[in-house]
Design a protein around this motif. Structure first.
Motif, short mmCIF file in Angstrom:
data_model
loop_
_atom_site.label_atom_id
_atom_site.label_comp_id
_atom_site.label_asym_id
_atom_site.label_seq_id
_atom_site.Cartn_x
_atom_site.Cartn_y
_atom_site.Cartn_z
N GLY A 122 0.78 -1.24 0.00
CA GLY A 122 0.00 0.00 0.00
C GLY A 122 0.81 1.27 0.00
N ASN A 123 2.12 1.20 -0.26
CA ASN A 123 2.93 2.43 -0.21
C ASN A 123 2.58 3.40 -1.34
N PHE A 124 2.58 2.92 -2.58
CA PHE A 124 2.18 3.79 -3.68
C PHE A 124 0.68 4.08 -3.63
N THR A 125 -0.09 3.11 -3.18
CA THR A 125 -1.54 3.30 -3.05
C THR A 125 -1.84 4.51 -2.19
N ALA A 126 -1.21 4.58 -1.03
CA ALA A 126 -1.44 5.68 -0.11
C ALA A 126 -0.99 7.01 -0.72
N ALA A 127 0.17 6.99 -1.40
CA ALA A 127 0.68 8.22 -2.00
C ALA A 127 -0.27 8.76 -3.07
N ILE A 128 -0.81 7.86 -3.88
CA ILE A 128 -1.76 8.28 -4.92
C ILE A 128 -3.03 8.81 -4.28
N VAL A 140 -5.31 -3.55 -6.06
CA VAL A 140 -5.50 -4.97 -6.37
C VAL A 140 -4.20 -5.71 -6.14
N ASP A 141 -4.27 -6.84 -5.46
CA ASP A 141 -3.09 -7.68 -5.27
C ASP A 141 -3.54 -9.13 -5.11
N LEU A 142 -2.65 -10.04 -5.49
CA LEU A 142 -2.94 -11.46 -5.37
C LEU A 142 -2.65 -11.99 -3.97
N SER A 143 -1.79 -11.27 -3.23
CA SER A 143 -1.31 -11.75 -1.93
C SER A 143 -2.17 -11.23 -0.78
N ASP A 144 -2.77 -12.15 -0.03
CA ASP A 144 -3.53 -11.72 1.15
C ASP A 144 -2.62 -11.11 2.20
N ARG A 145 -1.36 -11.56 2.28
CA ARG A 145 -0.41 -11.00 3.24
C ARG A 145 -0.11 -9.54 2.91
N GLN A 146 0.11 -9.25 1.65
CA GLN A 146 0.36 -7.87 1.24
C GLN A 146 -0.87 -7.00 1.49
N LEU A 147 -2.05 -7.53 1.21
CA LEU A 147 -3.28 -6.76 1.42
C LEU A 147 -3.51 -6.47 2.90
N ASP A 148 -3.16 -7.42 3.76
CA ASP A 148 -3.25 -7.16 5.20
C ASP A 148 -2.39 -5.97 5.58
N LEU A 149 -1.16 -5.94 5.05
CA LEU A 149 -0.25 -4.84 5.34
C LEU A 149 -0.78 -3.52 4.77
N ALA A 150 -1.35 -3.58 3.56
CA ALA A 150 -1.89 -2.36 2.96
C ALA A 150 -3.05 -1.82 3.77
N ALA A 151 -3.96 -2.70 4.18
CA ALA A 151 -5.11 -2.26 4.97
C ALA A 151 -4.67 -1.64 6.29
N ARG A 152 -3.66 -2.26 6.92
CA ARG A 152 -3.15 -1.73 8.19
C ARG A 152 -2.55 -0.34 7.98
N ARG A 153 -1.81 -0.19 6.89
CA ARG A 153 -1.19 1.11 6.61
C ARG A 153 -2.24 2.18 6.39
N LEU A 154 -3.27 1.87 5.63
CA LEU A 154 -4.32 2.85 5.34
C LEU A 154 -5.06 3.25 6.60
N ARG A 155 -5.31 2.29 7.48
CA ARG A 155 -5.94 2.62 8.76
C ARG A 155 -5.05 3.53 9.59
N HIS A 156 -3.75 3.18 9.65
CA HIS A 156 -2.81 3.98 10.44
C HIS A 156 -2.73 5.41 9.91
N ASP A 157 -2.72 5.57 8.59
CA ASP A 157 -2.60 6.88 7.97
C ASP A 157 -3.94 7.60 7.80
N ARG A 158 -5.02 6.93 8.23
CA ARG A 158 -6.38 7.49 8.16
C ARG A 158 -6.75 7.90 6.73
N ILE A 159 -6.44 7.01 5.82
CA ILE A 159 -6.80 7.20 4.41
C ILE A 159 -8.04 6.36 4.14
N ASP A 160 -9.13 7.01 3.74
CA ASP A 160 -10.39 6.29 3.60
C ASP A 160 -10.98 6.36 2.19
N ASN A 161 -10.14 6.67 1.19
CA ASN A 161 -10.64 6.70 -0.18
C ASN A 161 -10.00 5.61 -1.03
#
Length: 274
Positions: A122-128, A140-161
Motif C-alpha cells: 500500500g505504499n504507492f496506493t497511499a501516496a496516490i 488490487v493484489d494477489l497476496s492476502d499478506r500484502q493486502l493485510d499490510l496495505a489495509a493496516r497502513r491505510l488505517r494507520h494513515d487514516r486514508i479512507d478513499n
C-alpha cells in the motif's frame, strides 16, 4: 465508517463479479454481493476477496518470486525496507521521489478512480490516494499478506478513499474503461502472462488516460546474461524497454516513454483514443 460505506456504494458499479462477470455487485454487510448469480466477495481485515479463475490458476503454481510476496515473513520484510534510504542504491530514487513522479505521470483527475496493481503493502496506493480530492484508488493484489499490510497502513494513515481487492492482474474484476489512470509498480516482472496483464490494463483504462509504473530493467551483453541466470530460477523477468513498449503498443497504448537507472526502469504510456 459512513465514508467507507459511501465509497463502496460509489465504486460498486465499476466492479464485476469474479464468478459470473456481471455488473451486479452491491455492498452488503462485510461483503460485495452479486445480484445476478448470488456470489459474495467477503471482506477480510479491510480488503475484499474477488479471486476468480485466473487467480486460482496462478496460486496453484506460483513462481518462487511470487511465493516471496505471498508469504507472511517476506511480505513484512519487503514492506519494512522498500521505503528505506538504502533502496536508493537499487532504484536511483528516494521513495518520496518515486511517489511524486508516479502521481505526476498518472495525471489523474482529482475526482477520478485510479487502479493500483499490484498494490502490495500500500505504499504507492497511499501516496496516490493523498493526491486525490474527491477521487479514489482501487488497490488490487494477489497476496492476502500484502493486502493485510496495505489495509493496516491505510488505517494507520487514516486514508479512507481506497478499496482493496484480492484479485489477479490477469483477470481484473473491473468494468471496461472504468479507470482514470493505472499504476503498475513492481508487477510486470512477476506476472506469468505479461501480454495478458498489459491487455487487462488497457481494457479497464479510459481512452486517452495514462498508465505508469516500474519494473526490472534489462541490460545488454554479459550483464543481461547474469541477470537472466539469477532472475530466471526465481520466475522474475527483466525487460528490454523498447520490446516492452511494443507489447504495450500492440494492445492500444501510445506515447511510450521510459527511463531507468540501475536495476529499475520507469515507464509511461497513454491509451489511444478510438
Amino acid at each position: 465508517m459512513r465514508r467507507r460505506n459511501d465509497l463502496y456504494v460509489r465504486l460498486a458499479p465499476l466492479l464485476r463479479c469474479p464468478s459470473c462477470g456481471a455488473a451486479a455487485m452491491t455492498p452488503v454487510t462485510r461483503a460485495f454481493h452479486c445480484g445476478a448469480c448470488g456470489h459474495d466477495a467477503p471482506e477480510h481485515n479491510g480488503w475484499f476477496d474477488f479471486l476468480g479463475g485466473a487467480a486460482q490458476s496462478e496460486l496453484s503454481r506460483p513462481s518462487l518470486g511470487q511465493r516471496l510476496f505471498l508469504a507472511s515473513l517476506s511480505a513484512r520484510l519487503y514492506a519494512a525496507h522498500r521505503e528505506s534510504p538504502g533502496m536508493w542504491l537499487l532504484t536511483g530514487h528516494t521513495f518520496s521521489d518515486e511517489a511524486r513522479w508516479l502521481s505526476d505521470a498518472l495525471a489523474a483527475r482529482s475526482d477520478g478512480v485510479v487502479l493500483d496493481v499490484p498494490c502490495g503493502q500500500g505504499n504507492f496506493t497511499a501516496a496516490i490516494a493523498r493526491r486525490l480530492r474527491g477521487g479514489a484508488v482501487i488497490g488490487v493484489d494477489l497476496s492476502d499478506r500484502q493486502l493485510d499490510l496495505a489495509a493496516r497502513r491505510l488505517r494507520h494513515d487514516r486514508i479512507d478513499n481506497v478499496l482493496l481487492l484480492r484479485a489477479s492482474a490477469l483477470d481484473l474484476p473491473l468494468a471496461d474503461g472504468a479507470m482514470d489512470a493505472v499504476s503498475d509498480c513492481g508487477g510486470l516482472h512477476l506476472y506469468p502472462d505479461v501480454p495478458r496483464a498489459i491487455g487487462e490494463m488497457a481494457r479497464v483504462l479510459e481512452p486517452g488516460r495514462a498508465v505508469a509504473g516500474l519494473t526490472f530493467l534489462g541490460h545488454r551483453g554479459i550483464v543481461d546474461r547474469l541477470e537472466r541466470a539469477v532472475a530466471g530460477p526465481l520466475g522474475v523477468r527483466t525487460f528490454d524497454f523498447d520490446e516492452l513498449g511494443a507489447q504495450f503498443e500492440a494492445v492500444g497504448f501510445e506515447r511510450w516513454r521510459h527511463h531507468g537507472r540501475g536495476l529499475i526502469g520507469w515507464f509511461t504510456a497513454s491509451k489511444a483514443r478510438g
